[in-house]
Design an enzyme around this catalytic site. Structure first.
Site, PDB file in Angstrom:
ATOM      1  N   LYS A  79       9.830  -3.541   4.209  1.00  0.00           N
ATOM      2  CA  LYS A  79       8.717  -2.680   3.783  1.00  0.00           C
ATOM      3  C   LYS A  79       9.061  -2.017   2.450  1.00  0.00           C
ATOM      4  O   LYS A  79      10.194  -1.588   2.243  1.00  0.00           O
ATOM      5  CB  LYS A  79       8.467  -1.618   4.864  1.00  0.00           C
ATOM      6  CG  LYS A  79       7.219  -0.775   4.650  1.00  0.00           C
ATOM      7  CD  LYS A  79       7.019   0.187   5.821  1.00  0.00           C
ATOM      8  CE  LYS A  79       5.760   1.033   5.668  1.00  0.00           C
ATOM      9  NZ  LYS A  79       5.571   1.958   6.809  1.00  0.00           N
ATOM     10  N   SER A 154       1.000   1.885   8.691  1.00  0.00           N
ATOM     11  CA  SER A 154       1.184   1.555   7.287  1.00  0.00           C
ATOM     12  C   SER A 154       2.047   0.309   7.061  1.00  0.00           C
ATOM     13  O   SER A 154       1.995  -0.274   5.973  1.00  0.00           O
ATOM     14  CB  SER A 154       1.828   2.744   6.569  1.00  0.00           C
ATOM     15  OG  SER A 154       3.119   2.992   7.081  1.00  0.00           O
ATOM     16  N   SER A 178       3.212   3.746  12.540  1.00  0.00           N
ATOM     17  CA  SER A 178       3.148   2.748  11.464  1.00  0.00           C
ATOM     18  C   SER A 178       3.878   1.441  11.722  1.00  0.00           C
ATOM     19  O   SER A 178       3.699   0.482  10.974  1.00  0.00           O
ATOM     20  CB  SER A 178       3.671   3.350  10.159  1.00  0.00           C
ATOM     21  OG  SER A 178       2.705   4.219   9.619  1.00  0.00           O
TER      22      SER A 178
END
Ligand SMILES: [Zn+2]
Lengths: 535, 477
Positions: A79, A154, A178
């Site tokens: 990420k 996210s 997330s």
């Protein structure tokens, strides 16, 4: 590519047996990435040179018998809020669009040591603030199951990369759901570890007391391998130290050995649901839930009971208070954490020629390079902390947090796990969420408690809705018993095959996708109006 | 109307720990810009602070030395504000649970003792330094100082004059130096003070509106700023005006303070507990250990010197003014057992040497053994003081041993009575006019004769013996 059907552990076994090489595998996956990512939009940065260098290093490690692990040489993505030295780390923000960190996050260094191969940095909501990946200022990510839908957020880029066949596992971060929510939307398994189990050093902070890095993969066994490699004390993170996370290690080592046995075709009798005491909060049944999710949860409870688990209904007070408490605390911390993006030392800086003074320089830089959702939360947090409001907002939210924590603790004294849904609905269509932030915030209702309490929570596939979109369940366990939680996840996946469906999605790829990519039209325009970026 | 000045001081002191408060970077001064920093102290995205335990230890030492109550659980908070020298846009400090509270320090000014209460003592990180380059018209940032540990010691508004404020500061500086937590070099900015000043009608119990002058780093400026600011406020009130609460900037060159723009002043720091740092638990054992290792404080030392060694208040004050000086006094006294003589040498020749060389006590290499030898041989009458001064200078300049130098230069004092008698007789014979003057009541003439005799003996004569011989021969003449 046939290997896409394999799990990370499965590919790892082939690599360890020298049946395939990481260099070939990585070259193939980079090619696949080139073909697919234009449509899927998972990755903000693809670093081929770095990936090939790491693949070579992995092959060298594997050639030296006994020095590799099951993840050595297996391509993955990270990420883009996790710092990687020399590779830009943007947080999906124009503010850090060109920021190249000079140091690596501890978790990335740990994975590098065991020969991990990172092909790229995955998309996310800007600074991890969002539930759909749409607040990213740099890319729009599509759900590989249905391209007109969001992958969740996210960590949406991470989820889409694994579900879309660009990686065998991914690192995500979870502040209010997330990891679990995009895992749920994409038919994956994802773990939000116990707060303090994985070092946050190098994770670009959203809300420091809630953030935690964790694995996303096709099944719980893969998550166990990744988590085992990532977890452990770090002297650079005061909230991740030996005396709190020490008890974790023994359980993880044992779990790791069991995973290896299972992967090699052996059987382990400790992986079972028999006798587990599972609490099912009744309030979740009453809450607004997509009917199919409620149905699937009822069936899940039956399946668990058939497999020998004991499910009992329980109370869950403060569910409605958890969302405001979460958003106040997260925003307050974010307002402090994101103040450093002022254009002075690094990151983007206003190019305006008529800057009048320092204050003007700051406000223009921040106005120009931070997106609307980030600004909204910074303003909310700034308000919650301002003098005269601190007690009424921030402190009260902390008190609610304490009550929730106490309640969960008492519940977990009587039960092994708490079962619930991950989200009130399956993945929404692109462009339908951002106009109404409050509804978007409320969709976090089932996930934020794990962050407020610091407890580990695992997202597992447990069914599908009428559009064939995946539905997930969430198990919350005791602090630092992440290994037991993953073991239970493995037991669930031994009884069921929901987690296997994603293999087809991984193999299909976007060109043969089961839905029309561009159905719905107007979404691109909405994205552009919200983020200022044309697709 | 007569007014009383009310002063409170917030003293910031840089600790002399080896590394910074939240990272491993060294604490240094005067290094190449941006060479002593890392992702943590420059606030790069994702970097996290880890508390340096030594900083807590230094803070505990200070708490004990200034009689603070120690918090068993202490935490750090974020103080949020934007400024280019603050790379995280917040300073990690302590607001809600500072390590020390409710301390005090006794000071004495003009014979009056006063207890100055200390409101709180807390730990925090320093910011970087901005350097303006007028040629390029740009401001550059040096992050080396970021994360240097600071203690902030906040007094209650218990001080009533510039003199009291300076005495308090001197006393505090002495303590900090004695317990080894800081070198307190004001010229390097390692001791700075924010000064709060207000005035009120004499006898009133209410406080007037205060103004603040921040970041003052010389005693002279602080004293001057207090005097000028209280005068300004009194004049303002006498003219029927009102004092506004504000931050003022002291301009040393203009010898006056000026209001800062209100924008720079109006901060809501939005303090909240720093979630990156865990609470620090201070155990009773830890406190006990720090207490056991705490050196004797200057006030206790002074008391002992006056009570046990017979020094005057003034002497005791001077020899405990700096830990190096005090250590030297202790060691020389141990070797000589001559408290008064040792104090006299330290206050006289030693301090003069520091002044001449323009250096601090820590930079003058003089061993206690050598000074003790000089003190002893003077007291024993082996050399006179003027000679001894020369010896001391040679010891420092050339590194020779006092005894060796005296032997090599034949400086041992002449105490041979018959030699002195002969010399005096000869000097008197050569100066009949002086004898005449002496007899006519000009006692100064005796001094002239002593000088002549001393010169004839190469300055090495025992001055007391010589004086008595001259007096006797004069009365017999
Ligand atoms: Zn540093």
């Amino acid at each position: 590519m046939d290997l896409l059907k394999q799990t990370a552990g499965g590919v790892g076994l082939l690599l360890a047996d020298r049946k395939i090489s990481s260099v070939e595998l990585t070259a193939d996956i980079l090619k696949m990435t080139e073909e697919r990512d234009e449509v899927l939009g998972c990755l903000i940065t693809v670093d081929k040179a770095n990936a090939m260098k790491q693949a070579q290093a992995a092959d060298d490690l594997l050639a030296d018998v006994g020095t590799g692990s099951l993840l050595t040489g297996v391509p993955m993505v990270v990420k883009d809020n996790i710092s990687t030295a020399g590779i830009r780390t943007t947080c999906g923000s124009r503010m850090l669009e060109k920021y190249i960190p000079p140091y690596s996050a501890s978790v990335y260094s740990r994975l590098q040591k065991i020969g991990a191969v990172m092909t790229g940095k995955s998309n996310l909501d800007e600074f991890a603030m969002g539930s759909t990946c749409e607040t990213s200022a740099l890319r729009l990510t599509r759900n590989p199951w249905d391209h007109k839908r969001v992958p969740g957020g996210s960590s949406g880029g991470s989820a889409a990369a694994v579900a879309g066949g660009l990686a065998w596992y991914a690192l995500g971060s979870d502040t209010g759901g997330s990891i679990r929510q995009p895992a749920g939307y994409c038919g994956l398994t994802g773990l939000k570890p116990t707060y303090g189990a994985v070092s946050r050093y190098g994770l670009i902070a959203y809300a420091s007391s809630l953030d935690q890095i964790g694995p996303m993969a096709q099944d719980a066994a893969d998550c166990a391998l990744v988590f085992s490699a990532a977890a452990g004390p770090d002297k650079r993170d005061s909230t991740c130290v030996q005396d709190v996370s020490g008890s974790l290690r023994a359980g993880l080592d044992k779990l790791n050995r069991d995973v290896e046995i299972v992967l090699s075709g052996g059987s382990v009798d400790k992986i079972s649901l028999k006798g587990l005491k599972i609490a099912v909060p009744a309030v979740w049944r009453e809450h607004a839930l997509q009917p199919e999710i409620a149905d699937v949860l009822e069936k899940t409870i039956k399946k668990l009971e058939t497999a020998g688990a004991i499910c009992s209904e329980c109370d869950l007070p403060l569910l409605d208070e958890s969302i405001p408490a979460y958003y106040l605390i997260a925003s307050a911390e974010a307002s402090g954490n994101l103040s450093r993006y002022d254009g002075v030392q690094y990151g983007s800086r206003t190019q305006a020629a008529d800057v009048s003074d320092l204050a003007d320089f700051y406000s223009r830089t921040r106005a120009e390079y931070l997106g609307p959702e980030v600004k909204r939360r910074i303003m909310l947090g700034t308000f919650a902390l301002s003098s005269g409001y601190y007690d009424a907002w921030y402190l009260k939210a902390q008190r609610v947090r304490r009550l929730i924590k106490d309640y969960y603790q008492s519940l977990l004294a009587d039960y092994d796990y708490i079962l619930g849904p991950i989200t009130p609905a399956t993945a929404p269509e692109i462009g339908t969420s951002l106009e109404d932030p409050l509804t978007m915030y409320l969709s976090d209702i089932y996930t934020v408690a794990a962050n407020l309490t610091g407890l580990p929570a695992l997202a597992l596939p447990c069914g599908f809705d009428k559009n064939n979109l995946p539905i997930g369940l969430q198990l919350t366990g005791r602090a630092y018993q992440d290994a037991d939680l993953l073991r239970t996840g493995m037991a669930w996946q031994r009884e069921t095959d929901y987690h296997l469906r994603v293999q087809q999605i991984r193999q299909l790829g976007p060109a043969e996708g089961n839905t029309n990519l561009f159905a719905g039209g107007g979404n691109e325009k909405i994205h552009q109006s919200l983020t200022g970026v044309a697709l | 109307m007569t007014y009383e000045t009310v002063i409170g001081l917030e003293v910031h002191v840089e600790l002399s720990t080896a590394s910074k408060i939240f990272c491993g970077c060294p604490v240094t001064y005067g290094q190449e810009p941006n060479t002593k920093c890392c992702p943590v102290c420059t606030g790069l995205p994702g970097a996290l602070p880890v508390l340096n335990k030594n900083v807590v230890e230094y803070a505990l030492r200070t708490c004990l030395a200034v009689n603070c109550e120690i918090s068993r659980i202490t935490r750090f908070d974020r103080k949020n504000y934007f400024y280019p020298d603050l790379p995280k846009a917040y300073q990690i400090s302590q607001l809600y649970q500072p390590i020390g509270r409710n301390g005090w320090l006794d000071i004495e000014v003009n014979g009056t003792k006063r207890r100055v209460r200390i409101h709180e003592l807390h730990m925090e990180e320093d910011a970087g330094k901005l350097m303006h380059d007028p040629w390029e018209d740009q401001t550059l940032v040096d992050y080396n100082r970021c994360g240097v540990p600071l203690l902030e010691i906040v007094s209650e508004p218990d001080l009533r004059s510039a003199e009291e404020a300076l005495t308090y500061l001197e006393q505090l500086r002495g303590i900090l130096q004695f317990i080894g937590v800081s070198d307190c070099r004001m010229e390097e900015g390692s001791l700075r003070a924010d000064v709060n000043v207000s005035v009120r009608p004499a006898g009133s119990n209410e406080f007037g509106t205060r103004t603040e002058m921040k970041n003052m780093n010389s005693f002279k400026a602080i004293g001057r700023a207090i005097e000028k600011e209280s005068l300004r406020q009194i004049e303002l009130l006498n003219e029927g005006g009102r004092v506004i609460q504000e931050t003022r900037r002291w301009d040393e060159n203009k010898d006056a303070s000026f209001p800062m723009r209100s924008k720079e002043d109006a901060h809501d720091y939005r303090y909240f507990p720093d979630p990156d740092l865990t609470a620090v638990h201070v155990s009773e054992d830890w406190i006990d250990q720090v207490r056991r290792e705490l050196p004797e404080l200057p006030a206790d030392r002074r008391k002992r010197y006056i009570g046990e060694l017979g020094l005057s208040d003034y002497e005791a004050q001077i020899v405990t003014g700096h830990p190096v000086i005090s250590g030297l006094f202790e060691d020389v006294y141990d070797l000589t057992k001559l408290a008064k003589d040792t104090a006299s040498w330290i206050m006289g020749e030693y301090l003069q040497l520091l002044k001449d060389k323009n250096c601090g006590p820590e930079n003058l290499s003089l061993s206690a053994e050598d000074l003790a030898a000089v003190v002893s041989m003077t007291a024993e009458g082996k050399v006179n003081r003027v000679t001894a001064r020369k010896v001391l200078a040679a010891v420092i300049e050339d590194g020779v041993k006092p005894q060796t130098y005296i032997e090599q230069h034949g400086l041992a004092m002449v105490s041979d009575a018959s030699l002195l008698e002969d010399t005096v007789r000869r000097v008197l014979a050569e100066n009949p006019q002086s004898i005449e003057d002496y007899k006519n009541g000009k006692k100064k003439a005796a001094g002239f004769l002593v000088g002549q005799a001393m010169r004839a003996l190469g300055g090495k004569a025992d001055p007391q013996l010589l004086g008595s011989i001259i007096n006797r021969q004069l009365s017999e003449a």
